[in-house]
Design a protein around this motif. Structure first.
Motif, short mmCIF file in Angstrom:
data_model
loop_
_atom_site.label_atom_id
_atom_site.label_comp_id
_atom_site.label_asym_id
_atom_site.label_seq_id
_atom_site.Cartn_x
_atom_site.Cartn_y
_atom_site.Cartn_z
N ARG A 1 25.43 -1.63 9.01
CA ARG A 1 24.81 -1.49 7.57
C ARG A 1 24.22 -0.12 7.23
NH1 ARG A 1 28.15 -3.64 5.77
NH2 ARG A 1 27.11 -3.50 3.89
N PRO A 2 24.16 0.17 6.12
CA PRO A 2 23.54 1.31 5.60
C PRO A 2 22.12 1.18 5.72
CG PRO A 2 25.08 0.71 3.89
CD PRO A 2 25.00 -0.44 4.90
N LEU A 3 21.34 2.28 5.60
CA LEU A 3 19.82 2.15 5.50
C LEU A 3 19.38 2.93 4.32
CD1 LEU A 3 17.03 1.76 7.07
CD2 LEU A 3 17.75 4.28 8.42
N VAL A 4 18.23 2.40 3.62
CA VAL A 4 17.60 3.04 2.68
C VAL A 4 16.38 3.07 3.04
CG1 VAL A 4 17.29 2.86 0.03
CG2 VAL A 4 19.41 1.90 1.09
N ILE A 5 15.58 4.33 2.72
CA ILE A 5 14.27 4.54 2.79
C ILE A 5 13.70 4.59 1.27
CG2 ILE A 5 12.47 6.14 3.70
CD1 ILE A 5 13.95 4.71 6.05
N ASP A 6 12.87 3.87 0.99
CA ASP A 6 12.32 3.68 -0.27
C ASP A 6 10.77 4.11 -0.25
OD1 ASP A 6 11.83 2.67 -2.97
OD2 ASP A 6 10.78 0.98 -1.89
N LEU A 7 10.67 4.94 -1.32
CA LEU A 7 9.28 5.67 -1.01
C LEU A 7 8.55 5.18 -2.37
CD1 LEU A 7 9.97 9.17 -0.23
CD2 LEU A 7 9.43 7.28 1.55
N HIS A 8 7.41 4.35 -2.23
CA HIS A 8 6.87 3.78 -3.46
C HIS A 8 6.13 4.97 -4.23
CE1 HIS A 8 2.51 4.79 -1.65
NE2 HIS A 8 3.11 4.21 -0.52
N GLY A 9 5.67 4.44 -5.50
CA GLY A 9 5.32 5.10 -6.38
C GLY A 9 3.63 5.34 -6.28
N ALA A 10 3.14 6.11 -6.87
CA ALA A 10 1.57 6.49 -7.01
C ALA A 10 0.98 7.00 -5.42
CB ALA A 10 0.72 5.13 -7.29
N SER A 11 -0.51 7.24 -5.39
CA SER A 11 -0.85 7.60 -4.15
C SER A 11 -2.33 6.99 -4.24
CB SER A 11 -0.95 9.05 -4.08
OG SER A 11 -1.28 9.79 -4.81
N GLY A 12 -3.14 7.32 -3.06
CA GLY A 12 -4.48 6.74 -3.05
C GLY A 12 -4.82 5.64 -1.93
N GLY A 13 -3.87 5.30 -1.24
CA GLY A 13 -4.08 4.59 0.05
C GLY A 13 -4.09 2.88 -0.23
N SER A 14 -3.48 2.55 -1.26
CA SER A 14 -3.28 1.02 -1.50
C SER A 14 -2.62 0.13 -0.29
CB SER A 14 -2.37 0.70 -2.98
OG SER A 14 -2.09 -0.50 -2.65
N PRO A 15 -3.30 -0.60 0.40
CA PRO A 15 -2.65 -1.03 1.62
C PRO A 15 -1.25 -1.93 1.05
CG PRO A 15 -4.69 -2.31 1.07
CD PRO A 15 -4.44 -1.24 -0.07
N SER A 16 -1.00 -2.23 -0.03
CA SER A 16 0.05 -3.19 -0.21
C SER A 16 1.10 -2.23 -0.96
CB SER A 16 -0.48 -4.49 -0.81
OG SER A 16 -1.19 -4.15 -2.19
N ALA A 17 0.93 -1.02 -1.31
CA ALA A 17 1.82 -0.32 -2.03
C ALA A 17 3.28 -0.48 -1.57
CB ALA A 17 1.32 1.21 -2.23
N HIS A 18 3.55 -0.47 -0.30
CA HIS A 18 5.08 -0.55 0.33
C HIS A 18 5.57 -1.99 0.18
CE1 HIS A 18 2.21 -2.19 3.42
NE2 HIS A 18 3.24 -2.92 4.00
N LYS A 19 4.75 -2.88 -0.37
CA LYS A 19 5.24 -4.19 -0.60
C LYS A 19 5.85 -4.60 -1.97
CE LYS A 19 2.13 -6.09 2.93
NZ LYS A 19 0.97 -7.12 3.26
N ASN A 20 5.66 -3.24 -2.85
CA ASN A 20 6.24 -3.64 -4.07
C ASN A 20 7.84 -3.34 -4.36
OD1 ASN A 20 3.57 -4.13 -5.12
ND2 ASN A 20 3.24 -2.14 -5.23
N THR A 21 8.33 -4.30 -3.59
CA THR A 21 9.74 -4.05 -3.45
C THR A 21 10.98 -4.92 -4.26
OG1 THR A 21 10.02 -5.21 -1.68
CG2 THR A 21 9.79 -2.85 -1.08
N GLU A 22 10.31 -6.12 -4.93
CA GLU A 22 10.85 -7.13 -5.50
C GLU A 22 11.50 -6.64 -6.80
OE1 GLU A 22 10.60 -11.92 -6.83
OE2 GLU A 22 8.97 -10.71 -5.80
N CYS A 23 10.94 -6.15 -7.86
CA CYS A 23 11.70 -5.97 -9.11
C CYS A 23 12.83 -5.11 -9.10
CB CYS A 23 10.25 -5.73 -10.13
SG CYS A 23 10.07 -4.18 -10.15
N TYR A 24 12.56 -4.14 -8.74
CA TYR A 24 13.89 -3.10 -8.64
C TYR A 24 14.51 -2.76 -7.34
CZ TYR A 24 11.09 0.93 -7.06
OH TYR A 24 10.07 1.81 -6.32
N VAL A 25 13.54 -2.52 -6.43
CA VAL A 25 14.46 -2.04 -5.16
C VAL A 25 15.22 -3.18 -4.66
CG1 VAL A 25 14.06 -1.32 -2.82
CG2 VAL A 25 12.56 -0.74 -4.41
N GLU A 26 14.92 -4.40 -4.31
CA GLU A 26 15.86 -5.56 -3.86
C GLU A 26 16.99 -5.99 -4.85
OE1 GLU A 26 13.45 -8.99 -2.18
OE2 GLU A 26 11.53 -7.58 -2.25
#
Length: 264
Positions: A80-105
């Motif tokens: 299968r392919p591999l996609v690296i998805d980099l979240h927006g914003a910065s500042g150390g939010s511990p859950s920023a990488h979990k915002n994948t549902e609405c557009y990534v998935e």
């Protein structure tokens, strides 16, 4: 399974030494080995669907936090392919990488790929700590999962869009395509040179983006095109910078482009 490439081993080692030289609280007794990271990665239990992991780095009690969205049917006969998805914003939010549902998935659904969404922590995507994280995760995933090594995409939104453009620019050997969204990345070097980026790019930008004006991004696209970079530039009518979920259909179009124009 294969070990990390020599390039990754060198990057990990140099970055860790540099980090330790800036932080006297990290002693040699707190350091792990590349083999430790490989073993820990191989012990991750990846189930179809969403998986959230914390992988200990070369420094004890320091972790890479990332989400993996895994396909159900990956196998030695169905890489299968591999996609690296980099979240927006910065500042150390511990859950920023979990915002994948609405557009990534949603946007990547037709690709049926492994998706890795890392957390940038308090650093920028281009900082050495995140260069270490992203390139190591790509290499680890390709070496241990059922991934087609010729089908690796880097994408991201806003700050992550800038990051995806950066990695296509500086690490083209790792990626076959880049999809920056809502980004504003100036490809010009400090010397005034604009290099050709050899990774094909599909740049998506909202017409009404309040943070990164579309005219600025279009100028960067044209500057890079003039240097020889292959870029598809898509303006999303009516979309502002906060209309993140509305990018899903445009990301799906980008997937079609990758499949028909890049990998075909």
């Amino acid at each position: 399974m294969k070990k990390l490439t020599r390039t990754l081993v060198l990057l990990l080692t140099v970055s860790t030494i540099f980090s330790c030289s800036k932080n006297e609280s990290v002693s040699t007794s707190d350091l792990r080995t590349v083999e430790d990271i490989i073993a820990d990665f191989q012990n991750l239990v990846v189930q179809p669907g969403i998986n959230d992991f914390a992988l200990e780095t070369l420094v004890n009690d320091t972790y890479w936090n990332f989400r993996v969205v895994a396909p159900a049917d990956a196998s030695a006969n169905n890489l299968r392919p591999l996609v690296i998805d980099l979240h927006g914003a910065s500042g150390g939010s511990p859950s920023a990488h979990k915002n994948t549902e609405c557009y990534v998935e949603t946007g990547l659904q037709a690709l049926n790929a492994f998706v890795i969404s890392p957390n940038a922590g308090f650093d920028e995507w281009y900082d050495s700590s995140n260069q270490q994280q992203i390139l190591a995760l790509v290499d680890l995933a390709k070496s241990n999962w059922h991934i087609d090594p010729n089908k690796v995409i880097i994408t991201g939104y806003s700050n992550g869009g800038n990051g995806s453009w950066f990695y296509a620019d500086y690490y083209p050997e790792f990626f076959s395509a880049a999809i920056p969204m809502a980004s504003s990345y100036d490809p010009e070097r400090g010397t005034g040179e604009v290099p050709e980026i050899t990774v094909p790019m599909y740049v998506i930008h909202g017409e009404d983006d309040e943070l990164f004006p579309v005219e600025t991004t279009e100028a960067f696209v044209n500057k890079s095109r003039d240097a020889g970079t292959s870029i598809e530039f898509v303006i999303a009518p009516g979309l502002g910078h906060l209309d993140v979920c509305d990018y899903a259909s445009y990301l799906a179009d980008a997937v079609t482009w990758v499949q028909t124009e890049v990998w075909n």
